[in-house]
Design a protein around this motif. Structure first.
Motif, PDB file in Angstrom:
ATOM      1  N   ASP A   7       0.849  -1.181   0.000  1.00  0.00           N
ATOM      2  CA  ASP A   7       0.000   0.000   0.000  1.00  0.00           C
ATOM      3  C   ASP A   7       0.892   1.241   0.000  1.00  0.00           C
ATOM      4  O   ASP A   7       2.041   1.198   0.457  1.00  0.00           O
ATOM      5  CB  ASP A   7      -0.916   0.020   1.222  1.00  0.00           C
ATOM      6  N   HIS A  89      -4.874  -3.186  -3.173  1.00  0.00           N
ATOM      7  CA  HIS A  89      -6.273  -2.790  -3.274  1.00  0.00           C
ATOM      8  C   HIS A  89      -6.348  -1.506  -4.106  1.00  0.00           C
ATOM      9  O   HIS A  89      -5.812  -0.470  -3.709  1.00  0.00           O
ATOM     10  CB  HIS A  89      -6.868  -2.555  -1.877  1.00  0.00           C
ATOM     11  N   LEU A 141     -11.637  -1.154   1.723  1.00  0.00           N
ATOM     12  CA  LEU A 141     -10.939  -2.019   2.666  1.00  0.00           C
ATOM     13  C   LEU A 141     -11.708  -2.122   3.979  1.00  0.00           C
ATOM     14  O   LEU A 141     -11.826  -3.213   4.561  1.00  0.00           O
ATOM     15  CB  LEU A 141      -9.521  -1.481   2.913  1.00  0.00           C
ATOM     16  N   LEU A 167      -4.829  -5.656   4.677  1.00  0.00           N
ATOM     17  CA  LEU A 167      -5.153  -6.214   3.361  1.00  0.00           C
ATOM     18  C   LEU A 167      -4.710  -7.670   3.264  1.00  0.00           C
ATOM     19  O   LEU A 167      -5.387  -8.481   2.614  1.00  0.00           O
ATOM     20  CB  LEU A 167      -4.513  -5.382   2.255  1.00  0.00           C
TER      21      LEU A 167
END
Length: 245
Positions: A7, A89, A141, A167
């Motif tokens: 991320d 994501h 998320l 995640l």
């Protein structure tokens, strides 16, 4: 299989508007098991971070003023992700920023250029996966954490490493649900059998093989008795059906 769940946090939405990365967080997973290896780095974006973005991730100018610029950490970061499957994501957003930073870093470095990401890594977008699995539903998320009963109560602000760790849990839940369902079904069957046994009931599983049933034919006496019985019934029916004279 080596996977890196990743991320990023940035100064804004679009690289074409001059926005840059301010944080990278990643965790390593091999054969669906977290190894404990992580990569986490704050980055000086070489530009001002707007207040509305600071409200999302809490990273302001002062926090990253003394952090390295991306070109200084590019080789270390690239060594961590190269060759892995990246689980992200909304992958196009993060991969776009990483490629943008790599392009800028390549202009400052000597030696082979780094990137682009998709030429050296497989990329799995969990947002696309979630939309296919849960069409018409919220698939952020936070929404996925709620759907899969994953605790994210410690997530007050967005943070790259924290979000990568969350995640990882979400990804494992999304891709392992069928196995869990199968195990639950077996456990449920075992509980039913245990309950029946405790109540004095006996559960037996019978297995019949074709042709295993024995055919027993009647004796001559049994056939004669059966014929006499049938004849008596026939006479009784005829007498009851004949009208009175």
């Amino acid at each position: 299989m080596r996977q890196v769940i990743l991320d990023t946090e940035t100064t804004g939405i679009e690289t074409r508007d001059g926005h840059r990365m301010v944080e990278i967080g990643a965790v390593e997973m091999i054969n669906r098991r977290l190894t404990g290896r992580t990569y986490h780095q704050y980055i000086n974006p070489e530009r001002h971070i707007d207040a509305e973005v600071v409200a999302v991730h809490g990273i302001d100018d002062a926090k990253v003023a003394n952090e390295p610029v991306f070109s200084q950490i590019a080789d270390e970061f690239w060594a961590f992700i190269e060759g892995a499957e990246l689980v992200i994501h909304n992958a196009p957003f993060d991969v776009g920023f990483i490629d943008h930073e790599l392009n800028l870093a390549n202009q400052r470095r000597q030696g082979p250029a780094l990137g682009p990401v998709r030429d050296h890594c497989r990329v799995l977008d969990t947002l696309t996966m979630a939309r296919q699995m849960h069409p018409g539903q919220r698939n952020s998320l936070d929404a996925l954490c709620k759907r899969y009963d994953i605790d994210n109560g410690h997530r007050v602000l967005h943070g790259a490493l924290l979000d990568a760790e969350i995640l990882a849990d979400v990804y494992l839940a999304m891709t392992g649900g069928q196995t869990a369902l199968s195990l639950d079904a077996e456990a449920s069957a075992e509980r039913k059998e245990s309950s029946a046994a405790s109540e004095g009931l006996s559960i037996q599983r019978l297995s019949l093989k074709p042709g295993a049933l024995k055919v027993v034919r009647p004796t001559e006496e049994e056939e004669a008795a059966h014929a006499a019985k049938c004849q008596a019934h026939s006479l009784h029916w005829l007498e009851s059906a004949t009208p009175n004279a």
